[in-house]
Design an enzyme around this catalytic site. Sequence first.
Site, short mmCIF file in Angstrom:
data_model
loop_
_atom_site.label_atom_id
_atom_site.label_comp_id
_atom_site.label_asym_id
_atom_site.label_seq_id
_atom_site.Cartn_x
_atom_site.Cartn_y
_atom_site.Cartn_z
N CYS A 94 -0.84 -2.44 -5.16
CA CYS A 94 -0.52 -2.88 -6.53
C CYS A 94 -1.67 -3.70 -7.14
O CYS A 94 -2.37 -4.40 -6.42
CB CYS A 94 0.76 -3.72 -6.53
SG CYS A 94 2.21 -2.76 -6.12
N HIS A 141 1.37 -3.19 0.46
CA HIS A 141 1.54 -4.26 -0.54
C HIS A 141 0.21 -4.99 -0.78
O HIS A 141 -0.67 -4.97 0.08
CB HIS A 141 2.58 -5.26 -0.05
CG HIS A 141 3.99 -4.77 -0.20
ND1 HIS A 141 4.44 -4.18 -1.34
CD2 HIS A 141 5.05 -4.81 0.66
CE1 HIS A 141 5.73 -3.87 -1.18
NE2 HIS A 141 6.11 -4.23 0.02
#
Lengths: 207, 280
Positions: A186, A127
Amino acid sequence: MHSNVRETLKATIIHIIVALFITGIVIWAIHLIAGKQIDGTISLISKVSIDTPYKEHEQEINLIPEKKRLDSYPEYGTQYATIQIPKIDADLPVYFGDTLEILKKGVGHSSGSYFPGEGGSIIYMGHNSAKVFRRFSELELGDEITVKTSYGEYTYKIYDMQLIQETQTDMLPIQDEKEILMVYTCYPFKNIGYTTQRYVVYAELEQ
Amino acid sequence: MKVLGTIIRYVLVMILTVALISIAFINIITSTILNKEYVLSKLDETDYYKGIYQEIQSNFENYVGQSGLDEDIMNDILTEEKVKTDVDLIISNIYDGTNKTIDTTEIRTNLNRKIENSIDNPRLLVIQRDAIDTFIDTICNEYTKTIIHTKYEQNINNIYVKVVKYIKIAKQALLITIIIVAILICLICYKNIFKGIASLGVGATSTGVFYIITNIFINTQIKINTITILNSTISNSLRNIIDDFMGKVEKCGFVLLAVGIVLIILGNLFNNRKREAKGN
């Protein structure tokens, strides 16, 4: 008096035998009427009566150097390595698999890619949160990434960085000619909500 | 004639056994899984609320990881007390047949405030506002989903109301059957009521033995302690309820067995005494 007790005992035993007989008939009748349903229910419950000890600790695996293959592969969801990126102070556990549950704990290893030491493409993901890869933007060409496993330590040097769309899977090619570590997260790094872009760091094996 | 009387008596005892088994079973389920207060106390006992609260927080982390927001954004947006209130509301929907919905306004307000505070520039773009609203909606839906745990809530509510209605009727019918059968047995044995008492004892003993065998059978066939459904919180509460249920089945079995044997002994003892007195 004795004969009365004896008679009572005898009659009691007979009555208990009759009671057991009636129980038997009732059980037989239930089995006859609902036997299949009972078996089905037991089978269904047995399926959810599973004892699966959860392995939280790093699993020990070994590399067979001449074959460039691991002797056994880690179980899905278990930690088998740690990844260190000194430039951004990252020292994170690597788990085999890429589910949300796994990514919550650390870095995931895409199950279709190779393992460190096997000489192919290795795909890791994490993440863009502060605990994981928020500081990815600080990485530069030549920075080092080290992966420590139970069977060895592998250091990779960053040679490229790309911003791709999540659908561009061709930018994460699986090949077995050269050991390349691809780590992505991301993008934008500090966003709100789901993003469709991925920031990929490409690194090649140094030693 | 005597043989016919005995056959009829034992047929009646068999009916009595089936009726006793059924009514005892109904009593056990109405005092356990069909009893709202019992279920609530079990949830409290097994730390269900705390477990669900932790599960919700853990699920939120999945979304935070993807959202790019800071991890601490989810801190203090809901309390364990709020989780307890909403779980109890769902339980009430099931047991009381109500149709109340979970109110997520508090979570929505808290989360919105925390996100806005975390953003450096207070003037949000439309696209950012939309992203925040979508994120908040997702979090609120996730919260509601975790509390309810099933999309069949409405169906369960209807089932419970129907089951309770039928159980009430069945219980009354069984009670009447037991009374009628007991009276019939006593009528058949009107010359010697002690025979009738022993026969009632046979019925109770059969029921007791049935429950003891059932308990042994279930415990050998199913590993109750390893039942795993959805997550550890639900599994733990479910296991606790099943364990307690089986404990009640076993207890019921031994009580009926003891009562039955006492009735058989007393019936036979007085019957023999009566016969002896007659002989003298």
